[in-house]
Write a protein that holds these residues in place. Sequence first.
Motif, PDB file in Angstrom:
ATOM      1  N   LEU A  33       0.825  -1.215   0.000  1.00 36.22           N
ATOM      2  CA  LEU A  33       0.000   0.000   0.000  1.00 36.22           C
ATOM      3  C   LEU A  33       0.856   1.261   0.000  1.00 36.22           C
ATOM      4  CD1 LEU A  33      -2.786  -1.133   2.460  1.00 36.22           C
ATOM      5  CD2 LEU A  33      -3.166  -0.337   0.117  1.00 36.22           C
ATOM      6  N   ALA A  34       1.912   1.258   0.798  1.00 36.63           N
ATOM      7  CA  ALA A  34       2.787   2.429   0.861  1.00 36.63           C
ATOM      8  C   ALA A  34       3.487   2.676  -0.472  1.00 36.63           C
ATOM      9  CB  ALA A  34       3.817   2.257   1.982  1.00 36.63           C
ATOM     10  N   LEU A  35       3.991   1.614  -1.092  1.00 40.02           N
ATOM     11  CA  LEU A  35       4.688   1.773  -2.374  1.00 40.02           C
ATOM     12  C   LEU A  35       3.719   2.170  -3.488  1.00 40.02           C
ATOM     13  CD1 LEU A  35       7.208  -1.185  -2.145  1.00 40.02           C
ATOM     14  CD2 LEU A  35       7.642   1.253  -1.756  1.00 40.02           C
ATOM     15  N   TYR A  36       2.505   1.654  -3.447  1.00 42.74           N
ATOM     16  CA  TYR A  36       1.491   2.046  -4.425  1.00 42.74           C
ATOM     17  C   TYR A  36       1.120   3.519  -4.236  1.00 42.74           C
ATOM     18  CZ  TYR A  36      -2.932   2.514  -6.839  1.00 42.74           C
ATOM     19  OH  TYR A  36      -3.937   2.958  -7.665  1.00 42.74           O
ATOM     20  N   GLN A  37       0.926   3.923  -2.994  1.00 42.98           N
ATOM     21  CA  GLN A  37       0.548   5.306  -2.705  1.00 42.98           C
ATOM     22  C   GLN A  37       1.602   6.281  -3.205  1.00 42.98           C
ATOM     23  OE1 GLN A  37       0.088   6.212   1.475  1.00 42.98           O
ATOM     24  NE2 GLN A  37      -1.242   7.943   1.025  1.00 42.98           N
ATOM     25  N   ARG A  38       2.864   5.918  -3.082  1.00 40.81           N
ATOM     26  CA  ARG A  38       3.966   6.783  -3.518  1.00 40.81           C
ATOM     27  C   ARG A  38       4.222   6.704  -5.022  1.00 40.81           C
ATOM     28  NH1 ARG A  38       9.035   5.681  -0.085  1.00 40.81           N
ATOM     29  NH2 ARG A  38       9.783   7.344  -1.441  1.00 40.81           N
ATOM     30  N   GLY A  39       3.500   5.832  -5.719  1.00 42.30           N
ATOM     31  CA  GLY A  39       3.677   5.700  -7.162  1.00 42.30           C
ATOM     32  C   GLY A  39       4.884   4.866  -7.545  1.00 42.30           C
ATOM     33  N   ILE A  40       5.426   4.119  -6.603  1.00 42.31           N
ATOM     34  CA  ILE A  40       6.606   3.289  -6.864  1.00 42.31           C
ATOM     35  C   ILE A  40       6.203   1.967  -7.494  1.00 42.31           C
ATOM     36  CG2 ILE A  40       8.504   2.057  -5.726  1.00 42.31           C
ATOM     37  CD1 ILE A  40       8.581   4.406  -3.712  1.00 42.31           C
ATOM     38  N   LYS A  45       1.366  -4.820  -9.531  1.00 39.02           N
ATOM     39  CA  LYS A  45       2.561  -5.260  -8.805  1.00 39.02           C
ATOM     40  C   LYS A  45       2.333  -5.156  -7.296  1.00 39.02           C
ATOM     41  CE  LYS A  45       5.178  -6.062 -12.376  1.00 39.02           C
ATOM     42  NZ  LYS A  45       5.582  -7.378 -12.763  1.00 39.02           N
ATOM     43  N   ALA A  46       1.643  -4.113  -6.869  1.00 33.38           N
ATOM     44  CA  ALA A  46       1.340  -3.963  -5.441  1.00 33.38           C
ATOM     45  C   ALA A  46       0.413  -5.080  -4.974  1.00 33.38           C
ATOM     46  CB  ALA A  46       0.724  -2.596  -5.173  1.00 33.38           C
ATOM     47  N   CYS A  47      -0.541  -5.443  -5.808  1.00 36.50           N
ATOM     48  CA  CYS A  47      -1.455  -6.540  -5.497  1.00 36.50           C
ATOM     49  C   CYS A  47      -0.661  -7.829  -5.292  1.00 36.50           C
ATOM     50  CB  CYS A  47      -2.470  -6.704  -6.624  1.00 36.50           C
ATOM     51  SG  CYS A  47      -3.556  -8.128  -6.469  1.00 36.50           S
ATOM     52  N   ALA A  48       0.291  -8.087  -6.183  1.00 41.82           N
ATOM     53  CA  ALA A  48       1.110  -9.292  -6.076  1.00 41.82           C
ATOM     54  C   ALA A  48       1.966  -9.256  -4.810  1.00 41.82           C
ATOM     55  CB  ALA A  48       1.990  -9.442  -7.313  1.00 41.82           C
ATOM     56  N   LEU A  49       2.549  -8.103  -4.501  1.00 39.73           N
ATOM     57  CA  LEU A  49       3.362  -7.982  -3.293  1.00 39.73           C
ATOM     58  C   LEU A  49       2.510  -8.185  -2.039  1.00 39.73           C
ATOM     59  CD1 LEU A  49       6.000  -7.363  -1.821  1.00 39.73           C
ATOM     60  CD2 LEU A  49       5.452  -4.928  -2.034  1.00 39.73           C
ATOM     61  N   ALA A  50       1.295  -7.662  -2.051  1.00 43.37           N
ATOM     62  CA  ALA A  50       0.395  -7.809  -0.907  1.00 43.37           C
ATOM     63  C   ALA A  50      -0.053  -9.254  -0.734  1.00 43.37           C
ATOM     64  CB  ALA A  50      -0.819  -6.897  -1.072  1.00 43.37           C
ATOM     65  N   GLY A  51       0.026 -10.040  -1.801  1.00 43.14           N
ATOM     66  CA  GLY A  51      -0.353 -11.444  -1.718  1.00 43.14           C
ATOM     67  C   GLY A  51      -1.847 -11.670  -1.586  1.00 43.14           C
ATOM     68  N   VAL A  52      -2.615 -10.787  -2.228  1.00 49.16           N
ATOM     69  CA  VAL A  52      -4.075 -10.913  -2.167  1.00 49.16           C
ATOM     70  C   VAL A  52      -4.640 -11.046  -3.575  1.00 49.16           C
ATOM     71  CG1 VAL A  52      -4.274  -9.644   0.010  1.00 49.16           C
ATOM     72  CG2 VAL A  52      -4.419  -8.396  -2.160  1.00 49.16           C
ATOM     73  N   LYS A  53      -5.875 -11.490  -3.664  1.00 52.01           N
ATOM     74  CA  LYS A  53      -6.554 -11.574  -4.958  1.00 52.01           C
ATOM     75  C   LYS A  53      -6.855 -10.162  -5.447  1.00 52.01           C
ATOM     76  CE  LYS A  53      -8.807 -16.016  -4.073  1.00 52.01           C
ATOM     77  NZ  LYS A  53      -7.619 -16.747  -4.293  1.00 52.01           N
ATOM     78  N   ALA A  63     -10.191   1.820   1.149  1.00 52.40           N
ATOM     79  CA  ALA A  63     -10.394   1.803   2.602  1.00 52.40           C
ATOM     80  C   ALA A  63      -9.425   2.745   3.306  1.00 52.40           C
ATOM     81  CB  ALA A  63     -10.226   0.378   3.130  1.00 52.40           C
ATOM     82  N   ARG A  64      -8.271   2.985   2.696  1.00 56.75           N
ATOM     83  CA  ARG A  64      -7.259   3.882   3.273  1.00 56.75           C
ATOM     84  C   ARG A  64      -7.318   5.278   2.659  1.00 56.75           C
ATOM     85  NH1 ARG A  64      -2.843   0.879   5.428  1.00 56.75           N
ATOM     86  NH2 ARG A  64      -3.775  -0.974   6.334  1.00 56.75           N
ATOM     87  N   LYS A  65      -8.292   5.488   1.768  1.00 51.84           N
ATOM     88  CA  LYS A  65      -8.429   6.768   1.061  1.00 51.84           C
ATOM     89  C   LYS A  65      -7.160   7.121   0.273  1.00 51.84           C
ATOM     90  CE  LYS A  65     -11.905   8.585   4.232  1.00 51.84           C
ATOM     91  NZ  LYS A  65     -12.798   7.540   3.966  1.00 51.84           N
ATOM     92  N   ILE A  66      -6.571   6.088  -0.334  1.00 49.50           N
ATOM     93  CA  ILE A  66      -5.408   6.270  -1.196  1.00 49.50           C
ATOM     94  C   ILE A  66      -5.924   6.471  -2.612  1.00 49.50           C
ATOM     95  CG2 ILE A  66      -3.348   5.154  -2.151  1.00 49.50           C
ATOM     96  CD1 ILE A  66      -3.135   3.595   0.502  1.00 49.50           C
TER      97      ILE A  66
END
Length: 81
Positions: A33-40, A45-53, A63-66
Motif C-alpha cells: 500500500l505504501a509503495l502504491y501510494q507513492r507511485g513506486i 505489482k502492489a497486489c502481487a506484493l500484498a499477496g491478495v486476490k 479503505a485507506r483513502k489512497i
Amino acid sequence: MSDVTIMVPHDKRQALRLPPDAIQAALQQELALALYQRGILSSGKACALAGVKRWEWELLPGARKIPRHYADEDLDQDNRL
C-alpha cells in the motif's frame, strides 16, 4: 534479482499486536500500500506484493483513502477497448 528480507526485531513484532501467524501478511500488505501510494509500484505489482486476490486489492486503497493512479490517458485507452 533476489528476494529481499526485512528484519523486524522481536520487541517490534510484539508491539504490532497481531497474531504471530498474521505478521508477515500484514507487513507485506502495508508495504504494498505504501509503495502504491507513492507511485513506486503499479496496482498489479502492489497486489502481487500484498499477496491478495485482485478483487481484495481493489478494496484496500479505497479503505485507506489512497487515490487511484488512473490518468485521463488510461480512461481514453479503456474507452477504446
